[in-house]
Each structure stands twice: as C-alpha cells, then as structure tokens.
Design a protein around this motif. Structure first.
Motif, mmCIF file in Angstrom:
data_model
loop_
_atom_site.group_PDB
_atom_site.id
_atom_site.type_symbol
_atom_site.label_atom_id
_atom_site.label_comp_id
_atom_site.label_asym_id
_atom_site.label_seq_id
_atom_site.Cartn_x
_atom_site.Cartn_y
_atom_site.Cartn_z
ATOM 1 N N ASP A 27 0.834 -1.206 0.000
ATOM 2 C CA ASP A 27 0.000 0.000 0.000
ATOM 3 C C ASP A 27 0.872 1.261 0.000
ATOM 4 O OD1 ASP A 27 0.812 0.509 2.648
ATOM 5 O OD2 ASP A 27 -1.152 0.104 3.508
ATOM 6 N N GLY A 67 -8.411 0.413 -2.672
ATOM 7 C CA GLY A 67 -9.259 1.432 -3.273
ATOM 8 C C GLY A 67 -8.531 2.767 -3.339
ATOM 9 N N GLY A 68 -9.058 3.686 -4.118
ATOM 10 C CA GLY A 68 -8.449 4.991 -4.296
ATOM 11 C C GLY A 68 -8.325 5.800 -3.017
ATOM 12 N N ASP A 69 -9.175 5.536 -2.044
ATOM 13 C CA ASP A 69 -9.134 6.250 -0.766
ATOM 14 C C ASP A 69 -8.336 5.502 0.302
ATOM 15 O OD1 ASP A 69 -10.814 4.140 -0.205
ATOM 16 O OD2 ASP A 69 -12.438 5.362 0.614
ATOM 17 N N GLY A 70 -7.649 4.411 -0.095
ATOM 18 C CA GLY A 70 -6.839 3.640 0.842
ATOM 19 C C GLY A 70 -7.565 2.483 1.493
ATOM 20 N N THR A 71 -8.849 2.302 1.176
ATOM 21 C CA THR A 71 -9.592 1.166 1.728
ATOM 22 C C THR A 71 -9.024 -0.131 1.170
ATOM 23 O OG1 THR A 71 -11.593 2.504 1.906
ATOM 24 C CG2 THR A 71 -11.887 0.108 1.944
ATOM 25 N N ARG A 85 -10.185 -0.201 6.787
ATOM 26 C CA ARG A 85 -9.421 1.045 6.770
ATOM 27 C C ARG A 85 -8.272 0.935 7.743
ATOM 28 N NH1 ARG A 85 -10.945 5.882 4.646
ATOM 29 N NH2 ARG A 85 -12.674 5.583 3.272
#
Length: 85
Positions: A27, A67-71, A85
């Motif tokens: 990540d 995901g794009g938001d770090g999920t 998260r």
C-alpha cells in the motif's frame, strides 16, 4: 511469506498461522498486505515485522485490493467482501 533481494538471496521470512495462497499488495504506506488460510489479513513492515493483523470469518485465498481512498478490500471463503481502513 518470503522477501528476496534483487540478487536472489533471502532477505526475510514471515510465518503466518496457515498457508498463504494470495499475492501480496504493497500500500501507499509501504505495508505488505496478504491473506492466509488462518482467516487473517496481515500487514507487514518492509523489514518483515508484523504491523497488524485482523481475523476475518473465513480463509483468505484471494489477494487484497486497494481502493483509491486507501480502503483495503479482500474476499474470504465465507462469501463476503470485506472493506478495511
């Protein structure tokens, strides 16, 4: 889980509680994420030390996705998709 240097020598190993069938994901924070058949999702530091792990309710044979938001998304053998998260 094995980390191998570019010259092919072993850098470190990490033993999960059961077999690892998934590919690893790195990540944005350089955590190495992967699932195991011990029902856990693992996050390792770049040096192979455990950052965190979470127990889900089924074997994790699939590779996690980011995901794009770090999920972090991962599916398990309980037929569920988890978002962390």
């Amino acid at each position: 889980m094995y980390a191998v240097r570019p010259d092919g020598t072993l850098q470190w190993t990490f033993r999960a509680g059961d077999r690892i069938l998934s590919s690893a994901l790195v990540d944005a924070g350089s955590a190495i994420l992967f699932g195991s058949q011990d029902d856990r999702l693992y996050a390792l530091e770049a040096n192979g030390h455990l950052r965190w792990s979470v127990e889900l309710s089924g074997d994790i044979d699939s590779s996690p996705s980011l995901g794009g938001d770090g999920t972090i998304f991962v599916g398990t053998d309980d037929r569920k998709l988890y978002a962390l998260r």
